[in-house]
Design an enzyme around this catalytic site. Sequence first.
Site, short mmCIF file in Angstrom:
data_model
loop_
_atom_site.label_atom_id
_atom_site.label_comp_id
_atom_site.label_asym_id
_atom_site.label_seq_id
_atom_site.Cartn_x
_atom_site.Cartn_y
_atom_site.Cartn_z
N SER A 159 -92.44 92.72 53.09
CA SER A 159 -93.50 93.53 52.51
C SER A 159 -93.26 95.02 52.79
O SER A 159 -92.23 95.56 52.36
CB SER A 159 -94.85 93.06 53.04
OG SER A 159 -95.91 93.59 52.28
N ASP A 254 -97.37 86.44 43.89
CA ASP A 254 -97.46 87.64 44.71
C ASP A 254 -97.59 88.84 43.79
O ASP A 254 -96.84 88.98 42.82
CB ASP A 254 -96.19 87.76 45.56
CG ASP A 254 -96.18 88.95 46.50
OD1 ASP A 254 -97.17 89.70 46.54
OD2 ASP A 254 -95.17 89.13 47.20
N HIS A 284 -97.90 85.89 48.75
CA HIS A 284 -97.45 86.98 49.60
C HIS A 284 -97.80 86.68 51.06
O HIS A 284 -98.86 86.15 51.36
CB HIS A 284 -98.13 88.29 49.19
CG HIS A 284 -97.61 89.48 49.96
ND1 HIS A 284 -96.49 90.17 49.57
CD2 HIS A 284 -98.06 90.06 51.08
CE1 HIS A 284 -96.26 91.14 50.44
NE2 HIS A 284 -97.20 91.10 51.36
#
Length: 323
Positions: A159, A254, A284
């Site tokens: 991320s 995501d 995610h």
Amino acid sequence: MALDEATVKFLAAAAEAAGPEAKPMWEMEPAEARATSAAMNAMFGEGPEMHRTEDHQLVSYDGEEFAIRVHVPNSAPTGVFVYLHGGGWVVGDIDGYDTLGRQLAEKTRNTVVLVNYRKAPEKRFPAAVEDSWIALKWADEHREELANAGAPLFVGGDSAGGNLSAVMALRARDENGPRIAGQMLIYPVTDADFTRLSYDEPENQTLLTKEFMVWFWDHYAPTPEDRAHPHASPLRAESLQGLPPALVVTAAHDVLRDEGEAYSQRLQEAGVDVQFHRWPGQMHGFFSMVNVLPASAAVMDLVADRVKDISVSAAETTASVEA
């Protein structure tokens, strides 16, 4: 493709535990969001025992200190892996990623350096970039203390950590920095652009939503000028040529899926050796859900295999040159 059964059960349990009155994290102040995020750490359990673990303090560009944690898995690690954690540059820390770091060290047989880069909004862009850069250079300078002489250096993260890892590869190329053998990008943030289809698909609104990403960017890099900088949005870099081999993993459900895949595509078009996977049935954050979601372990194995393959290839190239 729907979310897999383990993810559906996790989301249901999380919603029940939070209760009907729980407010979304993007409506919280950063301190409250950090506490809410940290409350999940206990579910990850303990990581494997290490040969040794060390905490160090590094000094950033503005004179403030930040921490790194070094996990050495055995007496002769085969490489050094600088891991930059996720959390939107606002939440998360090396304590919350300690179990993941230990598993990564054990699986890759690399010394893992976890970086507690400073967080926004107290320290906005480019503080996290600068802290990550200092930690990467520290790992390079101490490479022979952390692993075998000549061991490869990797960078990776998930991320926001994937964002910072991509930026480290760009910066190392552009500033004659440490020689990075490979970059491992797990559902990375690559662009401050909320217009991609994956941001609005209903099935993608799980732990990370469009509103949450707007919240993160508003805290980290609120100005258009900062958001357009390649060190914030690496997809906007003029060229991706000459970057190290990459592993790019996205999650099927995501909001960041499309920008991660756009970055993978641009890497491939630039001639970079890229291994790409879109992980089915996942949301995610699944990689950081160690000991919770089975897909986390599967991708950990994938990362370990990619590290091994790049290490073997680098060793063969070195031997050929020396011969």
